[in-house]
Write a protein that holds these residues in place. Sequence first.
Motif, short mmCIF file in Angstrom:
data_model
loop_
_atom_site.label_atom_id
_atom_site.label_comp_id
_atom_site.label_asym_id
_atom_site.label_seq_id
_atom_site.Cartn_x
_atom_site.Cartn_y
_atom_site.Cartn_z
N LEU A 161 0.83 -1.21 0.00
CA LEU A 161 0.00 0.00 0.00
C LEU A 161 0.86 1.25 0.00
N ARG A 162 1.98 1.16 0.70
CA ARG A 162 2.89 2.30 0.76
C ARG A 162 3.45 2.63 -0.63
N ALA A 221 1.95 2.07 -3.42
CA ALA A 221 0.85 2.69 -4.16
C ALA A 221 0.73 4.17 -3.79
N VAL A 222 0.89 4.48 -2.51
CA VAL A 222 0.78 5.87 -2.08
C VAL A 222 1.94 6.70 -2.62
N GLY A 279 1.51 8.13 -5.84
CA GLY A 279 0.69 9.33 -5.86
C GLY A 279 -0.49 9.33 -6.81
N ASN A 280 -0.92 8.15 -7.27
CA ASN A 280 -2.08 8.14 -8.16
C ASN A 280 -3.30 7.61 -7.42
N PHE A 281 -4.30 8.49 -7.30
CA PHE A 281 -5.46 8.13 -6.49
C PHE A 281 -6.30 7.03 -7.12
N LEU A 333 -4.84 3.78 -6.23
CA LEU A 333 -5.15 3.44 -4.84
C LEU A 333 -6.56 2.92 -4.67
N LYS A 334 -7.50 3.53 -5.39
CA LYS A 334 -8.88 3.05 -5.31
C LYS A 334 -8.96 1.60 -5.76
N THR A 360 -7.10 -0.80 -3.15
CA THR A 360 -7.78 -1.07 -1.88
C THR A 360 -9.06 -1.87 -2.12
N GLN A 361 -9.76 -1.58 -3.21
CA GLN A 361 -10.95 -2.38 -3.51
C GLN A 361 -10.55 -3.84 -3.74
N THR A 389 -7.89 -5.45 -2.45
CA THR A 389 -7.51 -6.14 -1.21
C THR A 389 -8.75 -6.56 -0.43
N LEU A 390 -9.81 -5.76 -0.49
CA LEU A 390 -11.07 -6.17 0.14
C LEU A 390 -11.60 -7.45 -0.51
N TYR A 427 -9.22 -8.58 6.26
CA TYR A 427 -10.37 -7.84 5.73
C TYR A 427 -10.51 -6.48 6.42
N ALA A 473 -7.97 -4.10 5.21
CA ALA A 473 -8.29 -3.60 3.87
C ALA A 473 -9.43 -2.59 3.94
N ARG A 474 -10.40 -2.86 4.79
CA ARG A 474 -11.54 -1.96 4.94
C ARG A 474 -11.07 -0.60 5.48
N LEU A 499 -8.13 0.84 5.07
CA LEU A 499 -7.48 1.56 3.98
C LEU A 499 -8.50 2.08 2.98
N ARG A 500 -9.55 1.29 2.77
CA ARG A 500 -10.59 1.70 1.84
C ARG A 500 -11.28 2.97 2.33
N VAL A 554 -9.13 5.87 1.58
CA VAL A 554 -9.18 6.24 0.16
C VAL A 554 -10.48 6.97 -0.16
N PHE A 610 -4.93 12.68 0.33
CA PHE A 610 -3.67 11.98 0.11
C PHE A 610 -2.74 12.04 1.32
N LYS A 649 -0.97 8.93 3.27
CA LYS A 649 0.47 8.81 3.52
C LYS A 649 0.72 8.45 4.97
N THR A 676 -0.59 4.78 5.77
CA THR A 676 0.21 3.66 5.28
C THR A 676 1.57 3.61 5.98
N LEU A 699 2.95 0.34 8.37
CA LEU A 699 4.29 -0.25 8.29
C LEU A 699 4.93 -0.30 9.67
#
Lengths: 324, 324
Positions: free
Chosen positions: A120-121, A123-124, A127-129, A132-133, A136-137, A139-140, B114, B117-118, B120-121, B124, B129, B133, B136, B140
């Motif tokens: 996830l780090r 992905a952050v 810097g592209n949102f 990230l969407k 994270t979707q 990983t759920l 789960y 992931a939820r 982080l969701r 998002v 942003f 940062k 995440t 870690l």
Amino acid sequence: MEKERLLAALAEDLERIESALSAVQASQVPFINEVSHYILFAGGKRLRPLLTVLCARLLGYEDPDIYHLSVLFEYLHAATLLHDDVVDGAEFRRGRKAAHNLWGNQATILVGDYLYARALRIAVEKGNFEVLKVVTQTTLLMSEGEVLQLLNVDNTGLTEAEYEEVIFRKTAALMAAACECGGIMAGAGPEERRELYRFGRHLGLAFQITDDLLDYLGVSAETGKDLGTDFKEGKVTLPLIYALEVAGDGDRSRLLALLRDPESTPESFHEAREIIARLGGFEKTRRRAEREVEAALSALSRFPENPTRRLLEDLTRYILVRRR
Amino acid sequence: MEKERLLAALAEDLERIESALSAVQASQVPFINEVSHYILFAGGKRLRPLLTVLCARLLGYEDPDIYHLSVLFEYLHAATLLHDDVVDGAEFRRGRKAAHNLWGNQATILVGDYLYARALRIAVEKGNFEVLKVVTQTTLLMSEGEVLQLLNVDNTGLTEAEYEEVIFRKTAALMAAACECGGIMAGAGPEERRELYRFGRHLGLAFQITDDLLDYLGVSAETGKDLGTDFKEGKVTLPLIYALEVAGDGDRSRLLALLRDPESTPESFHEAREIIARLGGFEKTRRRAEREVEAALSALSRFPENPTRRLLEDLTRYILVRRR
């Protein structure tokens, strides 16, 4: 295209993916790096990062930064492998001892969490949102897929549709996301993103169905896993589902008895395999995998023909003949 | 301020946090919701979401959306509790059976994934942003803290500084992040963000040090946990570290023998507790917790005096006298 030519065509990308993997900032905790290294550099196929890189290039994106982004999918994959191994109690992974057999369940769970956080780090950092969407979707979906798989152990009433739902979530969703994120980086529009996702989804389904076939029909020395582990763990996959669909009472009750036998031996696995073969379960499973490959190729066909598209097509077809 | 008055002052926020927790989109897998509900609605103190809400308000941010964002920290916390319980093999959590004793290790690991992931969701969905940062980076740190704690089991050479590093990562980092993210939503500048983080960090250290004290000196019916679990599991915390610092050879070898005794009984825990008390370990630990509370208050003092600041100060002081 035979494996060697495909690998040669992918060699440079694979090399750059390896470099990007090695360049990811290490943990301050050396032990975490030890376990991470073990799972990350254990002969993985790098299929997910490759999909990101190639799907970006398919749309003309060549920025070398894509390699760094792409490895987040390998990190996510490695994280799930660690947790899977604990959940399944697997003995081997890629021909080596599974991590939990070396470092114990506790450390394996926690390093899995670390790899997940690291993914996830990355992905952050990019810097592209939109990426990230999608991530994270995904990983759920993946965690839901793992839970569904667990809940369905020994569920011999599992339908083909339910099976597809599980393998979509646990395997195909990540490949679809890897493809879509490649597209996002290349500035793909909604329609292109949808087609890339569809490509990755069908490719992922074909991949997992082939994996499930290899668990019955593979060669242990090639797959790096014990044969028949799914069956021994009560995981109901497509060959068994198809066989049960057409089985008479005798075959049916024999298959269920073998599946549920707590003292399962190699002989009982071999017997089940023969019954499934006789009932056409493997044949039908292979055809289903072929249909998924066709669907993946059809999604690709919406894109302009170029060398990258042909490479993706070759990679897709290779899914069916792969032996590990 | 006594507990009742503090709770009354927080009542409305706590209620809105509960609503926000209930409003988080459920999983399509009912079983996941069952386990999630069990861990999320088990009498948690909601300290982390409260910190986000109050730190935002401290800087004048009153948008009700903050409640929705704040619960991501409760989700992250719940995810780590599930994995912790599996890793520690804990029997109880908040006075009830730990999740893994009801649903098994496998499901507990996966539902933890789960919830993670939820969380982080949710981050998002809020679309900020800077929050992502911080979150995440925190996950870690947390996973590293859990690994460090595991590696340090039975490490009686653990120093105070090393202990602080572990509890910062596993507990205080999340509280610091909850505070900073409240500030981010309120449009805090770099200096304010730093002070909020510092506030949360010291508060979190005070919280964990008190937790470690409660494991020795608490009342099981109030803490909801068995007393002495850290000691039985070989977790070296501040009271023991301080005691060992000043122990003569006799006390020292007795303490080590008790800690390493695989057949640990309630009597051996009581004996260890008496030795630590005699050597001033609890006294000195309490003073350290007080210093952390002072440091937290000093960070707060940089902000304009207003009712929210006073509430945060009361909450901070309450850390020291809490009994669960």
